[in-house]
Motif scaffolding. Structure first.
Motif, PDB file in Angstrom:
ATOM      1  N   SER A  32       0.827  -1.201   0.000  1.00 29.76           N
ATOM      2  CA  SER A  32       0.000   0.000   0.000  1.00 29.76           C
ATOM      3  C   SER A  32       0.867   1.258   0.000  1.00 29.76           C
ATOM      4  O   SER A  32       0.995   1.958   1.001  1.00 29.76           O
ATOM      5  CB  SER A  32      -0.945   0.002   1.201  1.00 29.76           C
ATOM      6  OG  SER A  32      -0.192  -0.006   2.382  1.00 29.76           O
ATOM      7  N   SER A  34       2.375   4.395  -3.017  1.00 30.09           N
ATOM      8  CA  SER A  34       2.301   4.907  -4.370  1.00 30.09           C
ATOM      9  C   SER A  34       3.477   4.373  -5.179  1.00 30.09           C
ATOM     10  O   SER A  34       4.604   4.291  -4.690  1.00 30.09           O
ATOM     11  CB  SER A  34       2.351   6.433  -4.333  1.00 30.09           C
ATOM     12  OG  SER A  34       2.522   6.949  -5.619  1.00 30.09           O
ATOM     13  N   LYS A  99       2.388  -0.436 -11.134  1.00 36.00           N
ATOM     14  CA  LYS A  99       1.210   0.083 -10.465  1.00 36.00           C
ATOM     15  C   LYS A  99       0.250  -1.054 -10.149  1.00 36.00           C
ATOM     16  O   LYS A  99       0.005  -1.922 -10.974  1.00 36.00           O
ATOM     17  CB  LYS A  99       0.544   1.099 -11.380  1.00 36.00           C
ATOM     18  CG  LYS A  99      -0.556   1.876 -10.758  1.00 36.00           C
ATOM     19  CD  LYS A  99      -1.062   2.907 -11.744  1.00 36.00           C
ATOM     20  CE  LYS A  99      -2.242   3.645 -11.174  1.00 36.00           C
ATOM     21  NZ  LYS A  99      -2.812   4.570 -12.143  1.00 36.00           N
ATOM     22  N   THR A 101      -3.468  -2.096  -7.714  1.00 40.24           N
ATOM     23  CA  THR A 101      -4.871  -1.709  -7.669  1.00 40.24           C
ATOM     24  C   THR A 101      -5.046  -0.402  -6.905  1.00 40.24           C
ATOM     25  O   THR A 101      -4.227  -0.036  -6.073  1.00 40.24           O
ATOM     26  CB  THR A 101      -5.711  -2.801  -6.997  1.00 40.24           C
ATOM     27  OG1 THR A 101      -5.177  -3.032  -5.691  1.00 40.24           O
ATOM     28  CG2 THR A 101      -5.686  -4.070  -7.789  1.00 40.24           C
ATOM     29  N   THR A 102      -6.136   0.286  -7.189  1.00 38.77           N
ATOM     30  CA  THR A 102      -6.486   1.512  -6.483  1.00 38.77           C
ATOM     31  C   THR A 102      -7.849   1.322  -5.847  1.00 38.77           C
ATOM     32  O   THR A 102      -8.828   1.005  -6.529  1.00 38.77           O
ATOM     33  CB  THR A 102      -6.528   2.706  -7.453  1.00 38.77           C
ATOM     34  OG1 THR A 102      -5.267   2.820  -8.092  1.00 38.77           O
ATOM     35  CG2 THR A 102      -6.835   3.990  -6.721  1.00 38.77           C
ATOM     36  N   LYS A 104     -10.973   2.978  -4.204  1.00 37.22           N
ATOM     37  CA  LYS A 104     -11.607   4.289  -4.209  1.00 37.22           C
ATOM     38  C   LYS A 104     -12.701   4.327  -3.142  1.00 37.22           C
ATOM     39  O   LYS A 104     -13.562   3.460  -3.088  1.00 37.22           O
ATOM     40  CB  LYS A 104     -12.197   4.584  -5.582  1.00 37.22           C
ATOM     41  CG  LYS A 104     -11.141   4.659  -6.658  1.00 37.22           C
ATOM     42  CD  LYS A 104     -11.745   4.822  -8.009  1.00 37.22           C
ATOM     43  CE  LYS A 104     -10.653   4.816  -9.057  1.00 37.22           C
ATOM     44  NZ  LYS A 104     -11.186   4.825 -10.420  1.00 37.22           N
ATOM     45  N   LYS A 118      -8.328   8.041  -2.756  1.00 33.88           N
ATOM     46  CA  LYS A 118      -7.743   6.953  -3.548  1.00 33.88           C
ATOM     47  C   LYS A 118      -6.585   6.342  -2.782  1.00 33.88           C
ATOM     48  O   LYS A 118      -5.626   7.034  -2.439  1.00 33.88           O
ATOM     49  CB  LYS A 118      -7.247   7.470  -4.896  1.00 33.88           C
ATOM     50  CG  LYS A 118      -8.356   7.943  -5.791  1.00 33.88           C
ATOM     51  CD  LYS A 118      -7.815   8.414  -7.114  1.00 33.88           C
ATOM     52  CE  LYS A 118      -8.900   8.928  -7.999  1.00 33.88           C
ATOM     53  NZ  LYS A 118      -8.374   9.450  -9.265  1.00 33.88           N
ATOM     54  N   ARG A 119      -6.692   5.041  -2.486  1.00 32.27           N
ATOM     55  CA  ARG A 119      -5.608   4.301  -1.824  1.00 32.27           C
ATOM     56  C   ARG A 119      -4.908   3.480  -2.888  1.00 32.27           C
ATOM     57  O   ARG A 119      -5.432   2.490  -3.375  1.00 32.27           O
ATOM     58  CB  ARG A 119      -6.167   3.382  -0.741  1.00 32.27           C
ATOM     59  CG  ARG A 119      -6.846   4.067   0.394  1.00 32.27           C
ATOM     60  CD  ARG A 119      -5.885   4.604   1.393  1.00 32.27           C
ATOM     61  NE  ARG A 119      -5.002   3.545   1.836  1.00 32.27           N
ATOM     62  CZ  ARG A 119      -4.123   3.680   2.805  1.00 32.27           C
ATOM     63  NH1 ARG A 119      -3.994   4.807   3.422  1.00 32.27           N
ATOM     64  NH2 ARG A 119      -3.359   2.679   3.131  1.00 32.27           N
ATOM     65  N   THR A 120      -3.709   3.896  -3.256  1.00 28.82           N
ATOM     66  CA  THR A 120      -2.999   3.204  -4.319  1.00 28.82           C
ATOM     67  C   THR A 120      -2.113   2.104  -3.740  1.00 28.82           C
ATOM     68  O   THR A 120      -1.684   2.176  -2.595  1.00 28.82           O
ATOM     69  CB  THR A 120      -2.122   4.179  -5.124  1.00 28.82           C
ATOM     70  OG1 THR A 120      -1.187   4.798  -4.234  1.00 28.82           O
ATOM     71  CG2 THR A 120      -2.975   5.226  -5.797  1.00 28.82           C
ATOM     72  N   CYS A 122       1.107  -0.906  -5.051  1.00 28.80           N
ATOM     73  CA  CYS A 122       2.091  -1.174  -6.100  1.00 28.80           C
ATOM     74  C   CYS A 122       2.662  -2.577  -5.915  1.00 28.80           C
ATOM     75  O   CYS A 122       2.538  -3.182  -4.855  1.00 28.80           O
ATOM     76  CB  CYS A 122       3.202  -0.133  -6.094  1.00 28.80           C
ATOM     77  SG  CYS A 122       4.233  -0.146  -4.635  1.00 28.80           S
TER      78      CYS A 122
END
Length: 147
Positions: A32, A34, A99, A101-102, A104, A118-120, A122
């Protein structure tokens, strides 16, 4: 009366044999963070040796350093346990950040409004390679040249 033979399972000798071209990797998925922030740290350590990486990551003040450090420990443990590589000879040959999942969400705000969050996430892949074979190969070439 026939004599029964006991069948023993064959040992997989290929698994323990050192392959100089063997690349060992560790993959961290759904971290979790970016991807942009993770790439900032990965670009600093790409191509460095194992010992240098540990020093660099322990001194960096970023939150992303801890998951990357865990991945590098895992890849080095895979190399030493599965392929009998020494940790001092390991070098990062490839490091990728992709990248993920995101997630929302909507945060409730005043007057019935909602602000998006938005929780991005990687995916990080660290590939280590053993350099001792290359040193031995260069040594053999110099010996042949001198003779």
């Amino acid at each position: 009366m026939k004599k029964t033979t006991s069948y023993r399972r064959k040992k997989n000798t290929y698994r323990r044999r050192k392959n100089p071209y063997r690349k060992v990797y560790a993959l961290g998925q759904h971290i979790s963070l970016s991807a942009h922030k993770a790439r900032r740290v990965i670009d600093q350590i790409r191509g460095c040796s194992y010992e240098q990486i540990l020093m660099i990551l322990e001194l960096m003040p970023y939150r992303v350093c801890y998951p990357i450090l865990k991945l590098i420990y895992s890849a080095a443990a895979n190399a030493s346990h599965n392929w009998d590589f020494q940790k001092t000879n390991l070098v990062i040959s490839k490091a990728e950040v992709s990248k993920g999942t995101t997630v929302k969400k909507l945060k409730p705000r005043a007057r019935g409004r909602g602000y998006p969050i938005k929780r991005t996430a990687c995916h990080i892949r660290i590939v280590l390679q053993d350099t001792s074979w290359y040193e031995w190969y260069e040594y053999e070439k110099t010996i042949e040249y001198l003779l």
